[in-house]
Design an enzyme around this catalytic site. Structure first.
Site, PDB file in Angstrom:
ATOM      1  N   GLU A  11      -4.897  10.395   1.047  1.00 34.64           N
ATOM      2  CA  GLU A  11      -5.258  11.079  -0.191  1.00 34.64           C
ATOM      3  C   GLU A  11      -6.701  11.553  -0.227  1.00 34.64           C
ATOM      4  OE1 GLU A  11      -5.355   6.709  -1.446  1.00 34.64           O
ATOM      5  OE2 GLU A  11      -5.188   7.872   0.375  1.00 34.64           O
ATOM      6  N   ASP A  96      -3.360   4.611  -0.365  1.00 36.03           N
ATOM      7  CA  ASP A  96      -3.804   3.244  -0.643  1.00 36.03           C
ATOM      8  C   ASP A  96      -2.627   2.341  -1.031  1.00 36.03           C
ATOM      9  OD1 ASP A  96      -6.429   3.934  -0.182  1.00 36.03           O
ATOM     10  OD2 ASP A  96      -6.845   4.395  -2.282  1.00 36.03           O
ATOM     11  N   ASP A  98      -1.807   0.273  -3.421  1.00 39.60           N
ATOM     12  CA  ASP A  98      -1.784  -0.241  -4.782  1.00 39.60           C
ATOM     13  C   ASP A  98      -0.838   0.647  -5.578  1.00 39.60           C
ATOM     14  OD1 ASP A  98      -3.210   2.107  -5.098  1.00 39.60           O
ATOM     15  OD2 ASP A  98      -5.112   1.128  -5.543  1.00 39.60           O
ATOM     16  N   GLU A 100      -1.292   3.051  -7.695  1.00 41.58           N
ATOM     17  CA  GLU A 100      -1.622   4.475  -7.690  1.00 41.58           C
ATOM     18  C   GLU A 100      -1.312   5.087  -6.329  1.00 41.58           C
ATOM     19  OE1 GLU A 100      -2.630   7.159 -10.595  1.00 41.58           O
ATOM     20  OE2 GLU A 100      -2.727   4.988 -10.782  1.00 41.58           O
ATOM     21  N   TYR A 324     -10.981  -2.434   1.485  1.00 38.01           N
ATOM     22  CA  TYR A 324     -10.542  -1.707   0.293  1.00 38.01           C
ATOM     23  C   TYR A 324     -11.239  -2.238  -0.956  1.00 38.01           C
ATOM     24  CZ  TYR A 324      -7.352   0.792  -2.798  1.00 38.01           C
ATOM     25  OH  TYR A 324      -6.816   1.635  -3.748  1.00 38.01           O
ATOM     26  N   ARG A 326     -10.584  -1.697  -4.254  1.00 37.78           N
ATOM     27  CA  ARG A 326      -9.853  -1.967  -5.497  1.00 37.78           C
ATOM     28  C   ARG A 326      -8.987  -3.204  -5.280  1.00 37.78           C
ATOM     29  NH1 ARG A 326      -9.673   3.783  -5.439  1.00 37.78           N
ATOM     30  NH2 ARG A 326     -10.859   4.648  -7.178  1.00 37.78           N
ATOM     31  N   HIS A 371      -4.985  -7.802  -2.083  1.00 32.17           N
ATOM     32  CA  HIS A 371      -5.630  -7.498  -0.808  1.00 32.17           C
ATOM     33  C   HIS A 371      -6.666  -8.581  -0.528  1.00 32.17           C
ATOM     34  CE1 HIS A 371      -3.722  -3.690  -1.486  1.00 32.17           C
ATOM     35  NE2 HIS A 371      -4.484  -3.435  -2.527  1.00 32.17           N
TER      36      HIS A 371
END
Length: 901
Positions: A11, A96, A98, A100, A324, A326, A371
């Protein structure tokens, strides 16, 4: 692209470049530049489907199915991805891991419809080993995570589109015409800031006095503080509640008492040690960073906003320096623990680490999103000195912070000993106890590497400074001198900063760490909150909006209810709850929910005037109107008279509008209607007035002397009727004051100059056109025909000469701006290969690579822009393509299919 390559879709453009270098020529890595689809606008839905999808673009009667469309700015990106998919042998969705990221991957799958095998590729750090491992260990798309993200998106659309229109009707517009909005999480966050300000407004300060002195033996002296008088404790700030009342029985010293006691202690000149108490203590290191704790610490130590923190951290992650960013996990992998321990030993010795590695329990309830903690990437951490030449300043500072925190998390406990000495002295027949404390670290442990920052605390005056104490024993007699009485006042709870608001949101379970930056960004951008230094100060607009939500949407801004919504989204992400069932209960009612639709349809009457009012005193009410806050003051002797309106200074915080300040504003002379004198050119009287948009000048006809009282000169009519101007009457001349001018100090000559604007500078000898200097909406400027040029200051309107004006016109339009040096310069753009610069343009700062210009979004400053963010902005603008004229042709829509179900 050569046939048969494997296509990897990420992304981020920056991530794309890094991963391509690790995978080699058998792969092609492309970027979606974020989400490619979102909920449609109503006009983008075909006529035949509009009845079902309604105003929300959601079929609320059939499982809350959304109607998605590819956004205009992603049309070109989607076309490029579709071409690549046709030639690919396999598609790896590498967004990613997660909610989103999973949703982005699902939208890509639904839109591109690849006919080759599709796999989900996930990783938590961008290193060669991690990427190659991720290619070898792919998985299927996690539809539960997609459901959770989709539920959140649908929930936010329903909440915002049902509640926000109520704000538009009953409160009005926000700052600078910004449209008001309500949101599932932003409204609760705004309420928290308003609640803190309400506490500060209700706070009653209490005064108390303390006595400090110096106790010494020979040359060794240390500070002591009086704590008891004849056995009764002496009051400190912690002994008072927010109403200024005592919470326990203590001795409150007045100034007179404290001064007399300090004088008596000086006369006593000696004190006896009655107790020496030493207590050992231990401090454990802090857990590695989560998203929330990184935002808090970056705010405290680096002065970064939550938004800047996430932007810099994302840059470090995408460039392969950290894992990562987040995450709400404090867990470290075995390799990371070993790397941290090895570096601690190499830097601080064998004793720096405990025998067993430290394990930190994660607070996350959602195992699918747990994570690692945020840490330096790789199996061996690069030290800050090793990466110093590779990172920008903010990136370097943040990497240093993350590295220190990670290494310290695996280090040994710090050990200390706190010694408290109690002394007793006689002063005018009273027994006074004094104490002093000192802490000595016997082993610094993890503090060698890292010390966490501190937030502002209440009653700081009560704390004793850490100090080294000399060796004393019970029964020792010490000299007592320099006794001093000190006055104190209790303080209210400190306002939230971004760091403390993030902590409070996390403590209450409102929002998720990955959303905290955007939550704070929204309440700032909407004008609900402004920053004063680091403090978040709510505006009166926020008070009006919060009051309306509390009175008519109480459950929606209830902190526990908002946290329960997050728990429900987590349950959906874990596959324990069905999205359609939960949305049905939330919207229509059931399972303890009153139902959003039921609330909106049964609001009843809302008194907008009452919603926008805060009573401050018996005669003054603060109201929030179209042009901001103002005081409405009634005359208690004539309550039927029209109330007096007084503007409230913009820089005055709500808690500063005390009854005393209100009275000061009422008593202040009116900053307007000051007669400057007669304009000799036309005989008109020039008056300074105070208007909605600030002070201004106006010419008025002189008063007819025959209509005035012979003695006082005042017009005979006590209440003259309002004069109605006729259509053919010329309007009085008006002029605004310059920003540098004061209505109290402006003189007649300057006023005449302002009223005579625009000023004729001269005539262009080549074109014969007249050049004028004047002030406009965007500042001072020159005008020659239809050609205008900006001036640097308002004073130039009066001072600029014809030669200077002609010199400005010789320059290309906006040439001064373009020729100026760039505000920032970065490396070459990965696509165009040209250096990226940040420049100041006519409509604000923008980033450019010489081919594509991208405006810096509102809410972001030049300081926030990193190389990665600049690349992202340019990529988004490039993908959007040139602006298109709107036509009647309907966009191609993409409905959600049943594949996910």
């Amino acid at each position: 692209m050569a046939s048969g390559k494997k296509l990897v879709i990420v992304e981020s453009p920056t991530k794309m470049k890094s991963i391509q270098s690790y995978l080699g020529d058998d792969y092609e890595v492309l970027s979606s530049v974020g989400h490619i689809r979102d909920l449609a606008d109503k006009r983008d839905i075909p006529e035949k489907d509009r009845a079902a999808y309604g105003k929300y673009s959601i079929d609320i009667e059939n499982g809350f199915e959304p109607y998605y469309v590819v956004s205009d700015r992603k049309t070109k990106t989607v076309a490029e991805l579709k071409r690549a998919v046709k030639n690919a042998s396999e598609v790896l969705l590498a967004t990613d891991e997660d909610r989103e990221g999973e949703a982005i991957a699902w939208h890509l799958l639904e839109t591109l419809k690849p006919k080759v095998p599709v796999k989900r590729m996930v990783f938590h750090e961008i290193t060669k080993d991690a990427i190659q491992k991720a290619v070898e260990h792919t998985r299927e798309l996690d539809t539960s995570l997609v459901d959770a993200q989709e539920t959140r998106r649908v929930l936010d659309r329903l909440y915002g589109w049902d509640v926000s229109p109520v704000l538009w009707r009953k409160v009005g517009s926000g700052r600078d015409g910004q449209t008001l909005s309500a949101g599932r999480v932003q409204s609760a966050a705004m309420r928290m800031v308003v609640d803190r300000e309400r506490e500060r407004m209700a706070f009653v300060a209490a005064n108390y006095w303390s006595i400090e002195a110096t106790a010494a033996r020979a040359a060794e002296g240390f500070a002591v503080k009086a704590v008891r008088l004849d056995g009764a404790p002496i009051a400190t700030g912690r002994d008072f509640d927010d109403a200024g009342e005592l919470k326990r029985a203590v001795v409150v010293l007045s100034e007179q008492d404290a001064t007399a006691l300090a004088t008596a202690l000086d006369r006593a000149a000696a004190a006896t040690v009655t107790k020496v108490e030493a207590k050992p203590g231990t401090r454990r290191p802090y857990a590695p960073f989560t998203t929330s704790t990184l935002q808090q610490e970056a705010g405290r130590k680096l002065g970064m906003t939550a938004k800047t923190t996430m932007s810099v951290a994302q840059s470090l992650y995408e460039r392969g320096y950290i894992t990562y960013m987040r995450t709400d996990s404090t867990n470290l992998s075995t390799q990371a623990v070993q790397a941290a321990r090895e570096q601690a030993v190499s830097l601080y010795g064998d004793k720096a680490v405990p025998l067993k590695p430290r394990v930190y329990a994660s607070k996350s309830r959602n195992a699918q999103e747990a994570h690692e903690a945020i840490r330096p990437s790789g199996d061996r951490f690069r030290t800050p000195s090793e990466v110093a030449g590779q990172l920008a300043r903010d990136e370097q500072r943040m990497y240093d912070l993350i590295w220190k925190r990670t290494v310290a998390s695996q280090m040994a406990d710090a050990k200390f000993e706190t010694t408290t000495v109690t002394l007793e002295a006689q002063a005018d027949g009273k027994r006074v106890e004094l104490t002093a404390s000192g802490t000595v670290y016997t082993f610094k442990g993890f503090l060698e590497a890292y010390e966490e920052g501190r937030d502002e605390k209440r009653n700081e005056a009560d704390k004793t400074d850490e100090q080294s104490l000399p060796a004393v024993a019970e029964g020792d007699t010490l000299d007592l001198r320099e006794a001093e009485a000190k006055g104190h006042q209790t303080s209210p709870k400190p306002r939230y900063t971004e760091a403390t608001l993030v902590k409070a949101l996390e403590d209450k379970g409102i929002g998720r760490p990955s959303t905290f930056a955007s939550i704070i960004g929204v309440i700032l951008d909407r004008g609900y909150v402004v920053k004063r230094g680091q403090a978040l100060v709510p505006t009166w607009l926020a008070f009006s909006v919060t009051r309306l939500l509390e009175q008519h949407f109480a459950e929606l801004v209830d902190y526990d209810f908002t946290a329960e919504l997050e728990d429900a989204l987590d349950a959906i992400a874990r596959g324990e709850q069905r999205r359609a069932d939960w949305l049905k209960a939330f919207y229509f009612g059931g399972d303890g929910h009153p139902g959003l639709r039921n609330i909106v349809e049964n609001l009843g009457e809302i008194d907008a005037r009452e919603i926008n009012a805060t009573k401050l005193t018996d005669v003054a009410t603060l109201r929030f109107g179209r042009y901001g806050p103002y005081l409405e003051v009634i005359n208690p002797e004539a309550p039927d008279e029209k109330p007096r309106i007084i503007n409230v200074p913009e820089d005055l915080a709500p808690d500063e509008l005390t009854p005393e300040k209100v009275q000061e504003l009422i008593d202040a002379p009116v900053a307007g209607n000051r007669v400057l004198g007669e304009n000799p050119a036309n005989g008109k009287i020039i008056v300074v007035k105070d208007g909605r948009f600030g002070p201004y000048l106006e010419e008025e006809d002189p008063v007819d002397p025959e209509a005035a009282d012979a003695e006082t000169g005042e017009v005979a009519d006590e209440k003259p009727k309002k004069r109605t101007a006729k259509k053919d009457e010329p309007k009085p001349r008006r002029a605004s004051l310059f920003k540098s001018m004061s209505p109290e100090l402006i003189d007649l000559q300057t006023a005449i100059q302002l009223l005579d604007l625009p000023r004729v500078v001269g005539v262009d000898p080549e074109s014969g056109e007249e050049i004028t200097a004047q002030n406009g909406r965007y500042g001072p400027y020159l005008k020659k025909g239809t050609d205008s040029r900006s001036l640097q200051t308002e004073d130039q309107i009066f001072d600029i000469t014809l030669d200077e004006a002609l010199e400005i016109y010789k320059q290309p339009k906006y040439g001064a701006r373009r020729a100026a040096s760039a505000l920032k310069e970065f490396d070459a753009d990965p696509v165009s290969g040209k250096p990226i610069k940040v420049r100041d343009g006519r409509f604000g700062p923008y980033v450019t690579d010489g081919e594509t210009n991208a405006t810096i979004p509102r809410g972001e400053s030049v300081d926030d822009i990193t190389f990665e963010r600049a690349v992202e902005l340019i990529a988004e603008k490039r993908a959007k393509g040139p602006a298109k004229k709107r036509t009647t042709t309907r966009k191609t829509t993409t409905r959600k299919t049943a594949a996910k179900k």
